[in-house]
Design a protein around this motif. Structure first.
Motif, PDB file in Angstrom:
ATOM      1  N   ALA A   1      -3.882   5.800  -6.222  1.00  5.33           N
ATOM      2  CA  ALA A   1      -4.559   6.305  -5.011  1.00  5.33           C
ATOM      3  C   ALA A   1      -4.359   7.810  -4.841  1.00  5.33           C
ATOM      4  CB  ALA A   1      -4.027   5.579  -3.781  1.00  5.33           C
TER       5      ALA A   1
ATOM      6  N   SER B   1       0.848  -1.181   0.000  1.00  4.05           N
ATOM      7  CA  SER B   1       0.000   0.000   0.000  1.00  4.05           C
ATOM      8  C   SER B   1       0.885   1.233   0.000  1.00  4.05           C
ATOM      9  CB  SER B   1      -0.935   0.009   1.220  1.00  4.05           C
ATOM     10  OG  SER B   1      -0.188   0.120   2.414  1.00  4.05           O
ATOM     11  N   PRO B   2       0.421   2.302  -0.578  1.00  2.00           N
ATOM     12  CA  PRO B   2      -0.898   2.569  -1.158  1.00  2.00           C
ATOM     13  C   PRO B   2      -1.054   1.844  -2.491  1.00  2.00           C
ATOM     14  CG  PRO B   2       0.525   4.432  -1.578  1.00  2.00           C
ATOM     15  CD  PRO B   2       1.317   3.465  -0.730  1.00  2.00           C
ATOM     16  N   SER B   3      -2.262   1.835  -3.000  1.00  2.00           N
ATOM     17  CA  SER B   3      -2.511   1.199  -4.291  1.00  2.00           C
ATOM     18  C   SER B   3      -2.201   2.175  -5.424  1.00  2.00           C
ATOM     19  CB  SER B   3      -3.960   0.718  -4.371  1.00  2.00           C
ATOM     20  OG  SER B   3      -4.835   1.813  -4.198  1.00  2.00           O
TER      21      SER B   3
ATOM     22  N   GLN C   1       8.278  -0.859   6.124  1.00  2.00           N
ATOM     23  CA  GLN C   1       7.329   0.217   5.846  1.00  2.00           C
ATOM     24  C   GLN C   1       7.948   1.536   6.258  1.00  2.00           C
ATOM     25  OE1 GLN C   1       3.793  -0.750   8.134  1.00  2.00           O
ATOM     26  NE2 GLN C   1       4.254   0.836   9.619  1.00  2.00           N
TER      27      GLN C   1
ATOM     28  N   ARG D   1       3.854   0.497   2.610  1.00  2.00           N
ATOM     29  CA  ARG D   1       4.166  -0.838   3.128  1.00  2.00           C
ATOM     30  C   ARG D   1       4.805  -1.653   2.021  1.00  2.00           C
ATOM     31  NH1 ARG D   1      -0.831  -3.403   5.048  1.00  2.00           N
ATOM     32  NH2 ARG D   1       0.602  -5.015   5.743  1.00  2.00           N
TER      33      ARG D   1
END
Length: 144
Positions: A45, A40-42, A106, A54
């Motif tokens: 986004a 993430s993030p996608s 992360q 992450r």
């Protein structure tokens, strides 16, 4: 004075040519099937100026920089980088090439409003990209 300047210029050019021909550091082979990816993030986004990224890794483990354990590496986050770092050379350490030599998986980034790209590259114990390079898909985020 002109001779001194000419000599200095030629010395600089010679040093540059030698550095360009210098062999890279030994590379570490990437295990078959290993993958690095952004959890993430996608992609696409819209996010705030402070975002948590992450990191994901499949087929390998994470170890801090300097630890020479087989089938491990550590993450480098490439922010707004168009060209991957050179093979056989340590990944640069600057605002666009962020090192996670402690084995982090992360991070929280502060990005200026606008569109940014994020990509992960796994480095070996010496920050050198694996062979073949283990890089994630480059994603785009829109910061409001």
């Amino acid at each position: 004075m002109k001779r001194i300047l000419l000599a200095l210029a030629l010395t600089g050019l010679t040093a540059t040519a030698i550095a360009a021909e210098a062999p890279g550091l030994p590379t570490t082979a990437a295990p078959a099937g290993a993958e690095v990816y952004i959890i993430s993030p996608s992609d696409g986004a819209t996010v705030g100026q402070e975002i948590t990224v992450r990191f994901g890794l499949k087929g390998m483990g994470v170890a801090p920089a300097g630890i020479g354990k087989e089938h491990t590496g550590h993450h480098h986050l490439l922010v707004d980088v168009k060209d991957l770092p050179a093979a056989g050379q340590p990944i640069p350490a600057d605002a666009n090439h962020i090192h996670f030599g402690g084995g982090q998986t992360q991070t929280t980034l502060k990005l200026a409003p606008g569109t940014h790209t994020l990509q992960l590259e796994l480095g070996d114990q010496h920050h050198v990209p694996f062979e073949p390079a283990l890089v994630s898909k480059r994603i785009t985020v829109h910061v409001k």
